[in-house]
Write a protein that holds these residues in place. Structure first.
Motif, PDB file in Angstrom:
ATOM      1  N   ASP A   1      -7.782  23.745  -3.105  1.00 22.17           N
ATOM      2  CA  ASP A   1      -7.704  22.626  -2.166  1.00 22.17           C
ATOM      3  C   ASP A   1      -7.175  21.379  -2.866  1.00 22.17           C
ATOM      4  N   GLU A   2      -7.581  21.195  -4.102  1.00 22.91           N
ATOM      5  CA  GLU A   2      -7.102  20.052  -4.884  1.00 22.91           C
ATOM      6  C   GLU A   2      -5.619  20.202  -5.204  1.00 22.91           C
ATOM      7  N   VAL A   3      -5.162  21.411  -5.467  1.00 15.50           N
ATOM      8  CA  VAL A   3      -3.735  21.640  -5.711  1.00 15.50           C
ATOM      9  C   VAL A   3      -2.934  21.235  -4.476  1.00 15.50           C
ATOM     10  N   VAL A   4      -3.417  21.613  -3.298  1.00 17.58           N
ATOM     11  CA  VAL A   4      -2.728  21.248  -2.052  1.00 17.58           C
ATOM     12  C   VAL A   4      -2.737  19.730  -1.873  1.00 17.58           C
ATOM     13  N   ARG A   5      -3.862  19.081  -2.133  1.00 14.04           N
ATOM     14  CA  ARG A   5      -3.937  17.616  -2.024  1.00 14.04           C
ATOM     15  C   ARG A   5      -2.962  16.943  -2.999  1.00 14.04           C
ATOM     16  N   LEU A   6      -2.884  17.459  -4.210  1.00 16.65           N
ATOM     17  CA  LEU A   6      -1.961  16.901  -5.191  1.00 16.65           C
ATOM     18  C   LEU A   6      -0.507  17.110  -4.751  1.00 16.65           C
ATOM     19  N   ALA A   7      -0.201  18.268  -4.200  1.00 15.04           N
ATOM     20  CA  ALA A   7       1.158  18.531  -3.706  1.00 15.04           C
ATOM     21  C   ALA A   7       1.517  17.543  -2.595  1.00 15.04           C
ATOM     22  N   ASP A   8       0.552  17.247  -1.723  1.00 20.40           N
ATOM     23  CA  ASP A   8       0.783  16.243  -0.676  1.00 20.40           C
ATOM     24  C   ASP A   8       1.020  14.871  -1.286  1.00 20.40           C
ATOM     25  N   ARG A   9       0.150  14.502  -2.196  1.00 19.17           N
ATOM     26  CA  ARG A   9       0.219  13.167  -2.803  1.00 19.17           C
ATOM     27  C   ARG A   9       1.548  12.938  -3.513  1.00 19.17           C
ATOM     28  N   HIS A  10       2.042  13.966  -4.174  1.00 20.69           N
ATOM     29  CA  HIS A  10       3.269  13.832  -4.958  1.00 20.69           C
ATOM     30  C   HIS A  10       4.512  14.311  -4.204  1.00 20.69           C
ATOM     31  N   HIS A  11       4.337  14.658  -2.933  1.00 19.53           N
ATOM     32  CA  HIS A  11       5.449  15.053  -2.062  1.00 19.53           C
ATOM     33  C   HIS A  11       6.233  16.237  -2.624  1.00 19.53           C
ATOM     34  N   VAL A  12       5.508  17.250  -3.095  1.00 19.42           N
ATOM     35  CA  VAL A  12       6.164  18.432  -3.663  1.00 19.42           C
ATOM     36  C   VAL A  12       5.655  19.720  -3.014  1.00 19.42           C
ATOM     37  N   ALA A  13       5.208  19.632  -1.769  1.00 18.52           N
ATOM     38  CA  ALA A  13       4.645  20.820  -1.108  1.00 18.52           C
ATOM     39  C   ALA A  13       5.659  21.960  -1.034  1.00 18.52           C
ATOM     40  N   GLY A  14       6.909  21.642  -0.735  1.00 18.98           N
ATOM     41  CA  GLY A  14       7.933  22.686  -0.650  1.00 18.98           C
ATOM     42  C   GLY A  14       8.155  23.377  -1.984  1.00 18.98           C
ATOM     43  N   LEU A  15       8.241  22.580  -3.031  1.00 21.80           N
ATOM     44  CA  LEU A  15       8.421  23.161  -4.363  1.00 21.80           C
ATOM     45  C   LEU A  15       7.186  23.940  -4.788  1.00 21.80           C
ATOM     46  N   ALA A  16       6.009  23.401  -4.501  1.00 23.98           N
ATOM     47  CA  ALA A  16       4.776  24.097  -4.855  1.00 23.98           C
ATOM     48  C   ALA A  16       4.686  25.430  -4.112  1.00 23.98           C
ATOM     49  N   HIS A  17       5.050  25.422  -2.842  1.00 22.59           N
ATOM     50  CA  HIS A  17       5.023  26.657  -2.057  1.00 22.59           C
ATOM     51  C   HIS A  17       5.950  27.701  -2.675  1.00 22.59           C
ATOM     52  N   ARG A  18       7.149  27.277  -3.028  1.00 21.77           N
ATOM     53  CA  ARG A  18       8.114  28.204  -3.624  1.00 21.77           C
ATOM     54  C   ARG A  18       7.628  28.704  -4.985  1.00 21.77           C
ATOM     55  N   GLY A  19       7.043  27.817  -5.775  1.00 19.46           N
ATOM     56  CA  GLY A  19       6.633  28.174  -7.129  1.00 19.46           C
ATOM     57  C   GLY A  19       5.340  28.956  -7.219  1.00 19.46           C
TER      58      GLY A  19
END
Length: 111
Positions: A36-54
């Motif tokens: 859940d924290e990883v998802v929150r961090l991805a939101d905060r840093h605007h990298v959800a698309g990259l995180a999803h792919r990676g």
């Protein structure tokens, strides 16, 4: 703990983004990861698309789904802003108003 960015979550997100960008093929979670924290961090840093792919091979399905949903929302928002920029640009041109786009998404779209 909510709101506390642990090294495990930051390293996991960083590795996912690096993998998505082709910089580093490793994305193994480091230590005990609060997803859940990883998802929150991805939101905060605007990298959800990259995180999803990676994180395709390593994150739980619920995390991948949450990141995919966020990435889609960001993509739709970008398309909306690009369309708005086009409408405004055309309206200004039709009114013979001189203008210039200096930076940001509108400049990238025009480039």
């Amino acid at each position: 703990m909510r709101g506390v960015r642990s090294p495990s979550e930051l390293r996991t997100l960083s590795a996912a983004v690096a993998r998505a960008c082709g910089a580093d093929p490793r994305t193994e979670p480091v230590g005990d990861v609060d997803w859940d924290e990883v998802v929150r961090l991805a939101d905060r840093h605007h990298v959800a698309g990259l995180a999803h792919r990676g994180l395709q091979d390593t994150a739980p399905e619920t995390v991948r789904a949450a990141l995919a949903e966020r990435a889609q929302a960001v993509a739709f928002g970008s398309l909306h802003r690009a369309a708005l920029q086009r409408r405004v640009t055309r309206a200004l041109e039709a009114a013979t108003v001189r203008f210039g786009v200096l930076k940001g998404l509108p400049r990238a779209v025009d480039a």
